[in-house]
Design an enzyme around this catalytic site. Structure first.
Site, mmCIF file in Angstrom:
data_model
loop_
_atom_site.group_PDB
_atom_site.id
_atom_site.type_symbol
_atom_site.label_atom_id
_atom_site.label_comp_id
_atom_site.label_asym_id
_atom_site.label_seq_id
_atom_site.Cartn_x
_atom_site.Cartn_y
_atom_site.Cartn_z
ATOM 1 N N GLY A 15 18.189 90.602 -39.139
ATOM 2 C CA GLY A 15 17.141 91.582 -39.430
ATOM 3 C C GLY A 15 15.758 90.984 -39.585
ATOM 4 O O GLY A 15 15.362 90.060 -38.873
ATOM 5 N N ASN A 86 12.691 87.929 -49.064
ATOM 6 C CA ASN A 86 13.006 89.041 -48.162
ATOM 7 C C ASN A 86 14.385 89.655 -48.408
ATOM 8 O O ASN A 86 14.596 90.828 -48.110
ATOM 9 C CB ASN A 86 12.908 88.516 -46.714
ATOM 10 C CG ASN A 86 13.574 89.448 -45.730
ATOM 11 O OD1 ASN A 86 13.043 90.487 -45.371
ATOM 12 N ND2 ASN A 86 14.779 89.083 -45.294
ATOM 13 N N TYR A 151 16.796 101.569 -55.205
ATOM 14 C CA TYR A 151 16.075 100.845 -54.148
ATOM 15 C C TYR A 151 14.570 101.044 -54.284
ATOM 16 O O TYR A 151 13.800 100.063 -54.324
ATOM 17 C CB TYR A 151 16.544 101.334 -52.762
ATOM 18 C CG TYR A 151 15.818 100.651 -51.633
ATOM 19 C CD1 TYR A 151 16.078 99.319 -51.314
ATOM 20 C CD2 TYR A 151 14.860 101.322 -50.873
ATOM 21 C CE1 TYR A 151 15.411 98.682 -50.276
ATOM 22 C CE2 TYR A 151 14.184 100.697 -49.840
ATOM 23 C CZ TYR A 151 14.470 99.375 -49.547
ATOM 24 O OH TYR A 151 13.797 98.736 -48.523
ATOM 25 N N LYS A 155 11.669 98.317 -55.219
ATOM 26 C CA LYS A 155 10.574 97.982 -54.301
ATOM 27 C C LYS A 155 9.210 98.246 -54.936
ATOM 28 O O LYS A 155 8.214 97.603 -54.597
ATOM 29 C CB LYS A 155 10.744 98.743 -52.986
ATOM 30 C CG LYS A 155 11.950 98.277 -52.185
ATOM 31 C CD LYS A 155 11.867 96.785 -51.842
ATOM 32 C CE LYS A 155 13.034 96.276 -51.044
ATOM 33 N NZ LYS A 155 12.927 94.845 -50.727
HETATM 34 N N1 LIG Z 1 14.761 97.545 -42.125
HETATM 35 C C1 LIG Z 1 13.965 98.392 -42.745
HETATM 36 O O1 LIG Z 1 13.793 99.551 -42.335
HETATM 37 C C2 LIG Z 1 13.204 97.954 -43.970
HETATM 38 C C3 LIG Z 1 12.088 98.726 -44.376
HETATM 39 C C4 LIG Z 1 11.397 98.331 -45.504
HETATM 40 C C5 LIG Z 1 11.787 97.202 -46.217
HETATM 41 N N2 LIG Z 1 12.864 96.485 -45.790
HETATM 42 C C6 LIG Z 1 13.238 95.316 -46.593
HETATM 43 O O2 LIG Z 1 13.290 94.180 -45.752
HETATM 44 C C7 LIG Z 1 14.250 93.259 -46.255
HETATM 45 C C8 LIG Z 1 15.211 92.883 -45.148
HETATM 46 O O3 LIG Z 1 15.860 94.060 -44.713
HETATM 47 P P1 LIG Z 1 16.686 94.151 -43.355
HETATM 48 O O4 LIG Z 1 16.452 95.509 -42.824
HETATM 49 O O5 LIG Z 1 16.458 92.974 -42.513
HETATM 50 O O6 LIG Z 1 18.180 94.124 -43.973
HETATM 51 P P2 LIG Z 1 19.551 93.495 -43.444
HETATM 52 O O7 LIG Z 1 20.613 94.104 -44.289
HETATM 53 O O8 LIG Z 1 19.672 93.647 -41.975
HETATM 54 O O9 LIG Z 1 19.379 91.944 -43.811
HETATM 55 C C9 LIG Z 1 19.325 91.559 -45.161
HETATM 56 C C10 LIG Z 1 19.843 90.149 -45.322
HETATM 57 O O10 LIG Z 1 19.806 89.850 -46.727
HETATM 58 C C11 LIG Z 1 20.984 89.152 -47.054
HETATM 59 N N3 LIG Z 1 21.313 89.304 -48.470
HETATM 60 C C12 LIG Z 1 21.688 90.433 -49.118
HETATM 61 N N4 LIG Z 1 21.991 90.161 -50.398
HETATM 62 C C13 LIG Z 1 21.811 88.817 -50.574
HETATM 63 C C14 LIG Z 1 21.985 87.936 -51.667
HETATM 64 N N5 LIG Z 1 22.426 88.363 -52.865
HETATM 65 N N6 LIG Z 1 21.707 86.624 -51.479
HETATM 66 C C15 LIG Z 1 21.279 86.170 -50.288
HETATM 67 N N7 LIG Z 1 21.112 86.962 -49.212
HETATM 68 C C16 LIG Z 1 21.378 88.275 -49.347
HETATM 69 C C17 LIG Z 1 22.063 89.763 -46.155
HETATM 70 O O11 LIG Z 1 23.192 88.898 -46.012
HETATM 71 C C18 LIG Z 1 21.299 89.986 -44.861
HETATM 72 O O12 LIG Z 1 21.412 88.871 -43.992
HETATM 73 C C19 LIG Z 1 14.925 93.945 -47.445
HETATM 74 O O13 LIG Z 1 14.322 93.506 -48.644
HETATM 75 C C20 LIG Z 1 14.618 95.410 -47.201
HETATM 76 O O14 LIG Z 1 14.606 96.155 -48.377
HETATM 77 C C21 LIG Z 1 13.586 96.833 -44.685
#
Ligand SMILES: NC(=O)c1ccc[n+]([C@@H]2O[C@H](COP(=O)([O-])OP(=O)(O)OC[C@H]3O[C@@H](n4cnc5c(N)ncnc54)[C@H](O)[C@@H]3O)[C@@H](O)[C@H]2O)c1
Length: 245
Positions: A15, A86, A151, A155
């Site tokens: 991601g 992240n 969530y 945030k």
């Molecule tokens: N994708 C979206 O639409 C979006 C929008 C706004 C914010 N975000 C934020 O961006 C960040 C990344 O999101 P994403 O969409 O890539 O998510 P994702 O679920 O695809 O990837 C998240 C990663 O974090 C890792 N992770 C989770 N818990 C963990 C822990 N306890 N220790 C270590 N690693 C851990 C997971 O293994 C995964 O590889 C997050 O903080 C999310 O809230 C995402």
């Protein structure tokens, strides 16, 4: 010869974290890709173009696991120039049917982790007299999204943490900023949303295209660079103009 700068990225296995790691590596950083699972795909992608990265499995919500990471960073590199907090989870659940354990789990991964990781890298950043901390928030703090109470709370907490911390760390030459992406197609997001939801979100944005992980990575790279030296405590929303904070 200038020594290679070290960037630590959490949630780097996939991601947004994968895109951020790759972008920082392309800019010349040695990337420590931190995730609860191995970030082998991320490291392989970086090595393919001649970049430098190492995978380090760590549960960023666990103080003991983060302590181990701190020892590794200190002995292996002796420096951390950039920290990107992240890693995050976004499980959807109606407020009425959640218990304290669920609430605490989300807050632990999304917010406690940023506290723990920041404390872990702080001695190294202080020693070098500079540092960049970038915390990933979300544009959902400005949208009426149902069933995401912990969530959205976490945030919003990230934004408060960023603002307050930036004041305390400015004297060490460390900046602290947040990036708040909009809905972006990642494995995590697609567990909760489908293509129709993505299209609907795009229609609401002034900029009529879907946001990508690269969009968020671009903002992170700027905040990680020397060019952002005079910017701290801020939140950059990367969502095609939908939300203003
Ligand atoms: N994708 C979206 O639409 C979006 C929008 C706004 C914010 N975000 C934020 O961006 C960040 C990344 O999101 P994403 O969409 O890539 O998510 P994702 O679920 O695809 O990837 C998240 C990663 O974090 C890792 N992770 C989770 N818990 C963990 C822990 N306890 N220790 C270590 N690693 C851990 C997971 O293994 C995964 O590889 C997050 O903080 C999310 O809230 C995402």
């Amino acid at each position: 010869m200038e020594t290679t700068k070290v960037a630590v990225v959490t949630g780097a296995a996939r991601g947004l974290g994968q895109a951020i790691s790759t972008r920082l590596a392309k800019a010349g950083f040695c990337v420590v890709a931190v995730d609860q699972v191995d970030s082998l795909e991320t490291v392989a992608a970086i090595v393919r173009f001649g970049g430098v990265a190492v995978s380090r499995s760590t549960d960023v919500a666990s103080p003991r696991s983060v302590d181990e990471l701190e020892a590794f960073l200190t002995s292996e590199y002796g420096r951390v120039d950039v920290l990107v907090n992240n890693a995050g989870v976004f499980p959807k659940r109606p407020f009425e049917s959640m218990d304290l354990e669920f609430w605490r789990k989300v807050l632990a991964v999304n917010l406690d982790s940023q506290f723990l990781m920041t404390q872990a890298v702080l001695p190294l950043m202080k020693a070098s007299g500079s540092g960049r901390i970038i915390n990933i928030s979300s544009n959902s703090v400005g949208l009426p999204v149902p069933d995401f109470v912990p969530y959205v709370t976490s945030k919003m907490g990230v934004i408060g943490f960023t603002r307050a911390l930036s004041v305390d760390l400015a004297k060490y030459g460390i900046t602290v900023n947040a990036v708040a992406p909009g809905l972006t197609k990642t494995p995590g997001a697609m567990a909760n949303y489908d293509e129709v939801a993505l299209e609907k979100m795009t229609e609401r944005q002034p900029v009529k295209r879907a946001g990508t992980s690269e969009d968020a990575a671009s903002a992170v790279l700027f905040l990680a660079s020397d060019d952002s030296e005079f910017i701290t405590g801020q939140t950059v929303v990367v969502d095609g103009g939908l939300v203003r904070l």
